[in-house]
Design a protein around this motif. Structure first.
Motif, short mmCIF file in Angstrom:
data_model
loop_
_atom_site.label_atom_id
_atom_site.label_comp_id
_atom_site.label_asym_id
_atom_site.label_seq_id
_atom_site.Cartn_x
_atom_site.Cartn_y
_atom_site.Cartn_z
N UNK A 1 0.83 -1.21 0.00
CA UNK A 1 0.00 0.00 0.00
C UNK A 1 0.87 1.26 0.00
N UNK A 2 1.92 1.23 0.82
CA UNK A 2 2.82 2.38 0.85
C UNK A 2 3.50 2.59 -0.48
N UNK A 3 3.92 1.50 -1.11
CA UNK A 3 4.59 1.60 -2.41
C UNK A 3 3.64 2.10 -3.48
N UNK A 4 2.39 1.63 -3.45
CA UNK A 4 1.42 2.03 -4.47
C UNK A 4 1.20 3.53 -4.46
N UNK A 5 1.36 4.16 -3.31
CA UNK A 5 1.21 5.61 -3.21
C UNK A 5 2.17 6.31 -4.18
N UNK A 6 3.36 5.75 -4.34
CA UNK A 6 4.38 6.35 -5.19
C UNK A 6 4.42 5.71 -6.59
#
Length: 361
Positions: free
Chosen positions: A252-257
């Motif tokens: 989820x954190x990676x998808x933000x970027x």
């Protein structure tokens, strides 16, 4: 690490919650997600500085990619791995052997992917590590993991392939199970790797599969739930739900970027590691066939490449305009966002079909 606070529950009631896998899984999701949120921008800036020109783009790919993706840094898998590993070490029971086996595969495949990404950036080419050498290293790591899993599982089905829908239907593979388990891990790693070709395309199906296996691990690792739901009990695998939670949070954190237009690509560093993690979790929980269904999108992408290569070598003709198949649909006129979101939908549907094989009462 925080799991051991739960052992104080007998004297300090407030720490009882740390005993519960569900609580620690939720904690792993949140911890991994916020870790990537906090440190992601700095890591992206550092990778952009070090790489300068970013990930090399395939010249034979869709023309728009050379314009929109050129200069985007790769190795974003480092963000995912750091968040997932730190969260796992913080929330999982470190006395559980399955946790260490999955971490071994994840970091091992991640290291192979990192070296592959490094060579691509250094050579300014989309061709990195030699295919044969890479597969050999993956096979060694996967075989070690499969052997370790078979040793950790002391049940009657430790070396057996279990089939969905029927609780006691099993095919005893004996020592060949190590080869089979290793194949599943290697196949999963490379299937996710082939799927990672568009912004956000691979990470969401990975999170969907991780969520499914968090549930599966929790159920088959519980003697009560597995008995009631007619599932084969695999002692100790419930702790893998925490690992899955860490993968989801980091994703989820990676998808933000990584949401289009991506600020960073996960690269082989991330895709190989995530696929290997899912494969090893599937082998540990004895749900290898379910992985092929839940991760059916990855299977589709891989089959499209195999069909394309075989067809071209035998007949000189291509079945698809370009493989993997997500590029085929781009050539048909679908926008990148259309391909990604429609493939996400397919991933969710396949996940529901895969979970239906659990024959929950």
């Amino acid at each position: 690490m925080l799991y051991f606070l739960g052992q104080l529950g007998d004297t300090l009631t407030a720490f009882n919650v740390f005993r519960y896998i569900t609580f620690r899984t939720a904690g792993a999701v949140i911890t991994a997600m916020f870790f990537v949120f906090m440190f992601g921008p700095g890591m992206i800036a550092l990778l952009r500085l070090k790489q300068q020109t970013g990930q090399p783009i395939r010249e034979d790919g869709p023309a728009g990619h050379l314009l929109t993706k050129k200069g985007t840094p790769t190795m974003g898998g480092l963000m995912i791995l750091s968040g997932a590993v730190i969260s796992t070490l913080l929330w999982a029971n470190l006395g559980n052997g399955y946790v260490w086996v999955v971490l071994f595969v994840t970091l091992g495949f991640g290291a192979i992917g990192f070296y592959d990404d490094y060579l691509k950036v250094k050579r300014m080419s989309h061709k990195g590590f030699g295919g044969g050498q890479r597969l050999l290293l993956e096979a060694v790591i996967a075989a070690i993991a499969a052997f370790a899993i078979s040793q950790l599982n002391s049940g009657v089905y430790s070396n057996s392939l279990l089939f969905p829908f029927v609780k006691d239907l099993a095919l005893n593979l004996g020592y060949f199970y190590i080869l089979f388990g290793g194949f599943v891990v290697v196949a999963a790693g490379n299937s996710v790797n082939l799927t990672d070709g568009l912004d956000g395309l691979a990470i969401v199906p990975v999170m969907v599969a991780a969520a499914c296996f968090a549930l599966i691990a929790y159920l088959v690792g519980s003697v009560n739930f597995s008995d009631y739901l007619l599932l084969n009990y695999v002692p100790g695998t419930g702790e893998l739900a925490v690992v899955c939670g860490a993968l989801i949070g980091a994703g989820l954190g990676f998808l933000w970027f990584n949401a289009p237009p991506a600020q960073i690509f996960m690269g082989d560093t991330g895709s190989l590691a995530l696929g290997g993690a899912l494969g090893s979790i599937a082998v540990a929980t004895k749900h290898e066939i379910v992985l092929a269904i839940v991760g059916g999108l990855f299977v589709l992408e891989t089959v499209s490449v195999i069909v394309q290569v075989v067809s071209f070598r035998l007949t000189g003709k291509r079945v698809f305009r370009m493989a993997p198949i997500h590029h085929h649909f781009e050539h048909l006129g679908w926008t990148e966002s259309q391909v990604v979101i429609r493939f996400w939908i397919i991933s969710f549907v396949l996940a529901l079909i895969g979970l239906s094989t659990l024959k929950l009462r």
